[in-house]
Write an enzyme that holds these catalytic residues in place. Structure first.
Site, PDB file in Angstrom:
ATOM      1  N   CYS A 152       0.697  -1.144  -0.106  1.00  0.00           N
ATOM      2  CA  CYS A 152       0.325   0.040   0.287  1.00  0.00           C
ATOM      3  C   CYS A 152       0.810   0.922   0.013  1.00  0.00           C
ATOM      4  O   CYS A 152       1.473   1.596  -0.837  1.00  0.00           O
ATOM      5  CB  CYS A 152      -1.712   0.076   1.148  1.00  0.00           C
ATOM      6  SG  CYS A 152      -2.331   1.161   0.905  1.00  0.00           S
TER       7      CYS A 152
ATOM      8  N   GLU B 264      -2.449  -8.778   3.572  1.00  0.00           N
ATOM      9  CA  GLU B 264      -2.471  -9.348   4.754  1.00  0.00           C
ATOM     10  C   GLU B 264      -4.123  -8.588   5.125  1.00  0.00           C
ATOM     11  O   GLU B 264      -4.211  -9.200   6.611  1.00  0.00           O
ATOM     12  CB  GLU B 264      -1.770  -8.515   5.911  1.00  0.00           C
ATOM     13  CG  GLU B 264      -2.177  -7.065   6.590  1.00  0.00           C
ATOM     14  CD  GLU B 264      -1.434  -5.758   5.372  1.00  0.00           C
ATOM     15  OE1 GLU B 264      -1.448  -6.814   3.798  1.00  0.00           O
ATOM     16  OE2 GLU B 264      -1.715  -5.067   5.457  1.00  0.00           O
TER      17      GLU B 264
ATOM     18  N   HIS C 236      -4.112  -4.453   0.202  1.00  0.00           N
ATOM     19  CA  HIS C 236      -3.404  -5.499   1.410  1.00  0.00           C
ATOM     20  C   HIS C 236      -3.131  -7.330   1.664  1.00  0.00           C
ATOM     21  O   HIS C 236      -4.851  -7.104   2.161  1.00  0.00           O
ATOM     22  CB  HIS C 236      -3.826  -4.498   2.576  1.00  0.00           C
ATOM     23  CG  HIS C 236      -4.082  -3.187   2.853  1.00  0.00           C
ATOM     24  ND1 HIS C 236      -2.809  -3.156   3.608  1.00  0.00           N
ATOM     25  CD2 HIS C 236      -4.698  -2.069   2.370  1.00  0.00           C
ATOM     26  CE1 HIS C 236      -2.797  -1.941   3.654  1.00  0.00           C
ATOM     27  NE2 HIS C 236      -4.050  -0.843   3.033  1.00  0.00           N
TER      28      HIS C 236
END
Lengths: 209, 262
Positions: A79, A192, A190
């Site tokens: 990001c 994650e 993202h």
């Protein structure tokens, strides 16, 4: 050992935990020596471009990151951590980025679009140029085309050299959502926070040689 | 293509889920991590945790809870309830929340939204608005364009005199990246989302809007997306009581031509 650069810009827990799911040992650090001693580096980041660059400078991490990428140490920017790799951003006009990838970071300007670009969107892997025909981006290994990942951003990168673009995402325009050169990877979404698809990418990063 | 989001909302009190999940054999339906994992497995698009803890003392545990959630689920979530200042916001974001939602404090100190957006970026600042229709002509149905909604704070207990449309526009101009819009008239009714309110707010701003309050049937989700500019629909009891799973809602929407992630 994978270094996760901690420069006070947002969440590191999810990324750390995700990498550890795949057997990686991680080191959360802002110390240049400690980071340099690791075999791979992750630069996460949520926040404003200008603040982030100032933090990196303050911690003495700017030259370290440039050096490590130059030495082809596997590096993943997430990001804002991806945007910082570029030369400059419309978000902070008087502030230079790391300048590792040529190009700028721009704001979505189509007035019909809602900004931020927020939610689950697809990544389309680029295959057309010669390099991508013979060589696939390792980060995207095993990834279905048009897989869904989670985005949450108002700015997007525009690399000068389209050969660094490994995947694009459509939001008014087709923007570069995954960039890749040598051992340097950057993702605008993202991983994650992208459930199974994102975890697969982080697993791929852990398994890079 | 950017898809429409389906978001379950969990109320948290003293670190526990209240009005908890009443289905499936969860070991501990009051444990926010357990419940979050369940919705993660159902492919919910996001989660919202609203802390309704009254005492400031116990609020500190929220940051620890957020950290624990972030270590256990790999999906985006928003945390709201009682956020007072930039330090609270920083702590929650650093603990792993993707976004924070601000309601009462934004009305009391409107500069909190602009300061937070400058500091952390608009993308993580959600303005939560609880809106209630202002009844003008008693007993008679108002025309959509004549309708006005008032903003309430303190969990819907305190009227502010603010017009919801004006407040939404102001919030977006100040840098909020999203609006979480709850219709107090429809919340808990299971009669569907307030389409007029949602529509008016969506037209007033160019940031994403989450519709909330009133979901009771599959059709309500479709009506919301087909008739308003909403980007996401939030529901609580409908999912917690297992009336529908997230997947069922999304499958239904997909069949009806609404873009969702399945």
């Amino acid at each position: 050992m994978i270094a996760i650069i901690d420069y006070g810009m947002g969440n590191i827990h999810s990324v750390k935990k995700a990498l550890e799911l795949y057997g990686a040992k991680t080191k959360v650090s802002s110390n240049p020596q400690e980071i340099s001693a690791c075999q791979k580096i992750v630069l996460p980041g949520v926040g404003a471009f200008g603040d982030a660059m100032r933090e990196l400078e303050k911690q003495g991490l700017v030259s370290l990151i440039r050096e490590e990428v130059k030495n082809k140490k596997p590096f993943l920017g997430i990001c804002l951590g991806m945007q910082l790799l570029f030369e400059k951003s419309e978000e902070a006009k008087n502030c230079k980025g790391l300048g590792i990838i040529k190009g700028d970071v721009k704001r979505f300007s189509d007035l019909n679009l809602k900004v931020p670009h927020m939610g689950w969107n697809q990544i389309k892997q680029r295959t057309e140029d010669r390099r991508l025909k013979t060589e696939r981006c390792s980060l995207l290994k095993g990834m279905a085309d048009n897989a869904f990942v989670y985005f949450c951003h108002s700015y997007y990168p525009e690399p000068e050299n389209k050969n660094v673009v490994a995947a694009t995402t459509e939001y008014g325009i087709d923007f570069a959502s995954v960039v890749w050169q040598d051992n340097l990877y950057g993702v605008q979404f993202h991983p994650e926070k992208s459930q199974g698809v994102g975890l697969k990418m982080l697993e791929n990063f852990v398994n890079l040689c | 293509m950017l898809t429409k989001r389906i978001i379950p909302c969990l109320d948290i009190q003293d670190g526990r889920v209240v009005k908890g999940v009443k289905f499936l054999g969860l070991k501990d339906a009051g444990d926010p991590v357990e419940v979050a994992k369940l919705y993660d497995a159902q492919a919910a698009d996001e989660l919202v945790f609203l802390d309704i803890t009254a005492s400031v003392q116990k609020r500190k545990t929220l940051v620890e809870l957020v950290e624990k959630i972030a270590k256990n689920i790999f999906m985006p979530f928003t945390v709201g309830g009682g956020i007072a200042d930039l330090t609270d916001i920083r702590n929650l974001l650093n603990a792993g929340a993707e976004k924070v939602s601000i309601n009462t404090q934004a009305v009391k100190f409107p500069e909190l939204i602009s300061d937070a957006a400058k500091k952390f970026g608009s993308q993580c600042i959600v303005l939560a608005i609880d809106a209630k229709l202002v009844q003008k002509t008693e007993g008679r149905r108002q025309k959509t364009e004549d309708k006005k909604w008032e903003v309430y704070i303190n969990g819907g207990r305190t009227p502010t005199g603010l017009d919801a449309l004006e407040w939404a526009s102001k919030g977006a101009e100040s840098g909020a990246g999203e609006i979480l819009l709850t219709s107090m008239d429809y919340d808990g009714t299971k009669d569907g989302y307030d389409l007029d309110l949602t529509n008016m707010i969506c037209k007033a701003v160019s940031i994403p809007v989450i519709a909330s309050g009133g979901a009771g049937k599959l059709e309500h989700f479709y009506d919301c997306f087909a008739n308003t500019g909403a980007d996401a629909a939030l529901a609580a009891s409908l999912f917690h009581y297992g009336v529908y799973t997230i997947k069922q809602v999304k499958k239904y929407l997909k069949e009806k031509g609404i873009p969702v992630r399945l």
